[in-house]
Design a protein around this motif. Sequence first.
Motif, PDB file in Angstrom:
ATOM      1  N   ARG A  96      16.979  14.914 -36.870  1.00  0.00           N
ATOM      2  CA  ARG A  96      17.826  15.850 -37.616  1.00  0.00           C
ATOM      3  C   ARG A  96      18.069  15.390 -39.053  1.00  0.00           C
ATOM      4  O   ARG A  96      18.677  16.119 -39.833  1.00  0.00           O
ATOM      5  CB  ARG A  96      19.182  16.018 -36.911  1.00  0.00           C
ATOM      6  N   SER A  97      17.630  14.186 -39.388  1.00  0.00           N
ATOM      7  CA  SER A  97      17.904  13.648 -40.717  1.00  0.00           C
ATOM      8  C   SER A  97      16.949  14.247 -41.744  1.00  0.00           C
ATOM      9  O   SER A  97      15.933  14.872 -41.408  1.00  0.00           O
ATOM     10  CB  SER A  97      17.775  12.125 -40.708  1.00  0.00           C
ATOM     11  N   ASP A  98      17.281  14.046 -43.013  1.00  0.00           N
ATOM     12  CA  ASP A  98      16.442  14.557 -44.094  1.00  0.00           C
ATOM     13  C   ASP A  98      15.289  13.626 -44.433  1.00  0.00           C
ATOM     14  O   ASP A  98      14.417  13.991 -45.216  1.00  0.00           O
ATOM     15  CB  ASP A  98      17.298  14.780 -45.354  1.00  0.00           C
ATOM     16  N   ARG A  99      15.301  12.424 -43.884  1.00  0.00           N
ATOM     17  CA  ARG A  99      14.195  11.489 -44.116  1.00  0.00           C
ATOM     18  C   ARG A  99      13.322  11.461 -42.859  1.00  0.00           C
ATOM     19  O   ARG A  99      13.788  11.088 -41.784  1.00  0.00           O
ATOM     20  CB  ARG A  99      14.725  10.088 -44.436  1.00  0.00           C
ATOM     21  N   ARG A 100      12.078  11.852 -43.004  1.00  0.00           N
ATOM     22  CA  ARG A 100      11.165  11.924 -41.860  1.00  0.00           C
ATOM     23  C   ARG A 100       9.888  11.136 -42.145  1.00  0.00           C
ATOM     24  O   ARG A 100       9.470  11.009 -43.307  1.00  0.00           O
ATOM     25  CB  ARG A 100      10.768  13.374 -41.577  1.00  0.00           C
ATOM     26  N   ARG A 101       9.292  10.649 -41.079  1.00  0.00           N
ATOM     27  CA  ARG A 101       7.993   9.980 -41.223  1.00  0.00           C
ATOM     28  C   ARG A 101       6.884  11.022 -41.105  1.00  0.00           C
ATOM     29  O   ARG A 101       6.810  11.754 -40.127  1.00  0.00           O
ATOM     30  CB  ARG A 101       7.843   8.881 -40.180  1.00  0.00           C
ATOM     31  N   ARG A 102       6.037  11.065 -42.118  1.00  0.00           N
ATOM     32  CA  ARG A 102       4.938  12.034 -42.169  1.00  0.00           C
ATOM     33  C   ARG A 102       3.653  11.333 -42.602  1.00  0.00           C
ATOM     34  O   ARG A 102       3.693  10.250 -43.181  1.00  0.00           O
ATOM     35  CB  ARG A 102       5.247  13.154 -43.171  1.00  0.00           C
ATOM     36  N   ARG A 103       2.525  11.985 -42.366  1.00  0.00           N
ATOM     37  CA  ARG A 103       1.235  11.478 -42.827  1.00  0.00           C
ATOM     38  C   ARG A 103       0.929  12.040 -44.215  1.00  0.00           C
ATOM     39  O   ARG A 103       1.132  13.220 -44.469  1.00  0.00           O
ATOM     40  CB  ARG A 103       0.113  11.846 -41.857  1.00  0.00           C
ATOM     41  N   VAL A 104       0.467  11.172 -45.102  1.00  0.00           N
ATOM     42  CA  VAL A 104       0.103  11.565 -46.458  1.00  0.00           C
ATOM     43  C   VAL A 104      -1.244  10.935 -46.811  1.00  0.00           C
ATOM     44  O   VAL A 104      -1.691   9.995 -46.159  1.00  0.00           O
ATOM     45  CB  VAL A 104       1.173  11.112 -47.485  1.00  0.00           C
ATOM     46  N   MET A 105      -1.874  11.465 -47.846  1.00  0.00           N
ATOM     47  CA  MET A 105      -3.122  10.886 -48.343  1.00  0.00           C
ATOM     48  C   MET A 105      -2.779   9.865 -49.426  1.00  0.00           C
ATOM     49  O   MET A 105      -2.089  10.179 -50.400  1.00  0.00           O
ATOM     50  CB  MET A 105      -4.037  11.965 -48.916  1.00  0.00           C
ATOM     51  N   VAL A 106      -3.253   8.651 -49.240  1.00  0.00           N
ATOM     52  CA  VAL A 106      -3.008   7.554 -50.174  1.00  0.00           C
ATOM     53  C   VAL A 106      -4.291   7.272 -50.937  1.00  0.00           C
ATOM     54  O   VAL A 106      -5.321   6.971 -50.342  1.00  0.00           O
ATOM     55  CB  VAL A 106      -2.537   6.285 -49.445  1.00  0.00           C
ATOM     56  N   HIS A 107      -4.222   7.362 -52.265  1.00  0.00           N
ATOM     57  CA  HIS A 107      -5.380   7.110 -53.122  1.00  0.00           C
ATOM     58  C   HIS A 107      -5.282   5.694 -53.691  1.00  0.00           C
ATOM     59  O   HIS A 107      -4.225   5.283 -54.181  1.00  0.00           O
ATOM     60  CB  HIS A 107      -5.444   8.122 -54.257  1.00  0.00           C
ATOM     61  N   SER A 108      -6.390   4.994 -53.646  1.00  0.00           N
ATOM     62  CA  SER A 108      -6.430   3.636 -54.170  1.00  0.00           C
ATOM     63  C   SER A 108      -6.231   3.643 -55.680  1.00  0.00           C
ATOM     64  O   SER A 108      -6.761   4.515 -56.389  1.00  0.00           O
ATOM     65  CB  SER A 108      -7.763   2.982 -53.826  1.00  0.00           C
ATOM     66  N   LEU A 109      -5.484   2.656 -56.193  1.00  0.00           N
ATOM     67  CA  LEU A 109      -5.304   2.543 -57.636  1.00  0.00           C
ATOM     68  C   LEU A 109      -6.575   2.061 -58.324  1.00  0.00           C
ATOM     69  O   LEU A 109      -6.787   2.310 -59.513  1.00  0.00           O
ATOM     70  CB  LEU A 109      -4.162   1.574 -57.954  1.00  0.00           C
ATOM     71  N   LEU A 110      -7.443   1.380 -57.562  1.00  0.00           N
ATOM     72  CA  LEU A 110      -8.676   0.865 -58.144  1.00  0.00           C
ATOM     73  C   LEU A 110      -9.796   1.898 -58.131  1.00  0.00           C
ATOM     74  O   LEU A 110     -10.662   1.893 -59.004  1.00  0.00           O
ATOM     75  CB  LEU A 110      -9.124  -0.397 -57.386  1.00  0.00           C
ATOM     76  N   ASP A 111      -9.766   2.773 -57.133  1.00  0.00           N
ATOM     77  CA  ASP A 111     -10.808   3.795 -57.009  1.00  0.00           C
ATOM     78  C   ASP A 111     -10.151   5.082 -56.547  1.00  0.00           C
ATOM     79  O   ASP A 111      -9.847   5.248 -55.366  1.00  0.00           O
ATOM     80  CB  ASP A 111     -11.877   3.334 -56.001  1.00  0.00           C
ATOM     81  N   ASP A 112      -9.912   5.994 -57.470  1.00  0.00           N
ATOM     82  CA  ASP A 112      -9.174   7.211 -57.152  1.00  0.00           C
ATOM     83  C   ASP A 112      -9.901   8.068 -56.128  1.00  0.00           C
ATOM     84  O   ASP A 112      -9.288   8.872 -55.435  1.00  0.00           O
ATOM     85  CB  ASP A 112      -8.930   8.017 -58.429  1.00  0.00           C
ATOM     86  N   GLY A 113     -11.216   7.902 -56.036  1.00  0.00           N
ATOM     87  CA  GLY A 113     -11.967   8.688 -55.057  1.00  0.00           C
ATOM     88  C   GLY A 113     -11.829   8.168 -53.640  1.00  0.00           C
ATOM     89  O   GLY A 113     -12.243   8.839 -52.686  1.00  0.00           O
ATOM     90  N   TYR A 114     -11.264   6.981 -53.499  1.00  0.00           N
ATOM     91  CA  TYR A 114     -11.098   6.373 -52.180  1.00  0.00           C
ATOM     92  C   TYR A 114      -9.689   6.671 -51.679  1.00  0.00           C
ATOM     93  O   TYR A 114      -8.704   6.278 -52.291  1.00  0.00           O
ATOM     94  CB  TYR A 114     -11.316   4.866 -52.279  1.00  0.00           C
ATOM     95  N   ALA A 115      -9.596   7.409 -50.590  1.00  0.00           N
ATOM     96  CA  ALA A 115      -8.288   7.804 -50.062  1.00  0.00           C
ATOM     97  C   ALA A 115      -8.252   7.626 -48.552  1.00  0.00           C
ATOM     98  O   ALA A 115      -9.271   7.782 -47.867  1.00  0.00           O
ATOM     99  CB  ALA A 115      -7.984   9.255 -50.429  1.00  0.00           C
ATOM    100  N   LEU A 116      -7.081   7.274 -48.057  1.00  0.00           N
ATOM    101  CA  LEU A 116      -6.870   7.096 -46.627  1.00  0.00           C
ATOM    102  C   LEU A 116      -5.593   7.819 -46.225  1.00  0.00           C
ATOM    103  O   LEU A 116      -4.649   7.924 -47.009  1.00  0.00           O
ATOM    104  CB  LEU A 116      -6.742   5.609 -46.277  1.00  0.00           C
ATOM    105  N   GLU A 117      -5.563   8.296 -45.001  1.00  0.00           N
ATOM    106  CA  GLU A 117      -4.357   8.926 -44.487  1.00  0.00           C
ATOM    107  C   GLU A 117      -3.462   7.861 -43.879  1.00  0.00           C
ATOM    108  O   GLU A 117      -3.923   6.996 -43.137  1.00  0.00           O
ATOM    109  CB  GLU A 117      -4.717   9.982 -43.440  1.00  0.00           C
TER     110      GLU A 117
END
Length: 239
Positions: free
Chosen positions: A87-108
Amino acid sequence: MSGSSSELVFVYGPLRRGGSEAYCMKSAEFVAEGRVAGALYHLPEGPGLVDGEMGSPSVRGELYQMSADKLQRLDELDGLDAEERERSDRRRRRVMVHSLLDDGYALEAWTWVWLGPVDPARWIQSGDWMKEYRPDFSERLRRYPWFTLIGMICVSSSPLWMLAAPITGYYKTPMAGLVRDALVVGAALSPFAAVFSLWLARRRGERDGLLGCFFVVAMAESVLAIFGLLAWLVQTIRR
């Protein structure tokens, strides 16, 4: 870290290296620095990530791999039970994380997003919590590497006490004898106190480039102290 029970987790606030809760990540495996699309806001509970679409501002953080059990324990840091967390406003969700070294490299990965209202004036424009993070005096005091400091003092004082002990031999008084015995005992116990203090420093998550070096020296001094104690026992028995 491997296995089907491992999870990728993106952290952007106090759980980051150098943050006040970084010790909670000591058993996690650092993967990379990255960013996610969204905006970061100052909230009473700490930073809050509002998820966004690609092209929106980004939030900088760190990507870790950890066990599912460890991830569950991070969920419980808010002190809420499972029903309250839903019921809280802070929830755990999946997001796409892009590497700072290679913007084309992303992981969920998992992260915690804020779904409640925000104050636009509290937007962290840089998207980097560590640039905005200014701990108060009490927090800096808690975060100070006290156990590392104690360990370093114990490591350094042991040889000094051992060198000072023979000097008291020039004085033939009962007090000088007590001082000499106290110095010898202190020199013998200091390495073990140093090992214990530095172990606590590691457990607490204190970060110091010399911590590992002092731990090795403390272990070496402890071994020497054990051999010295054995030699003293053998000499005492032979008398």
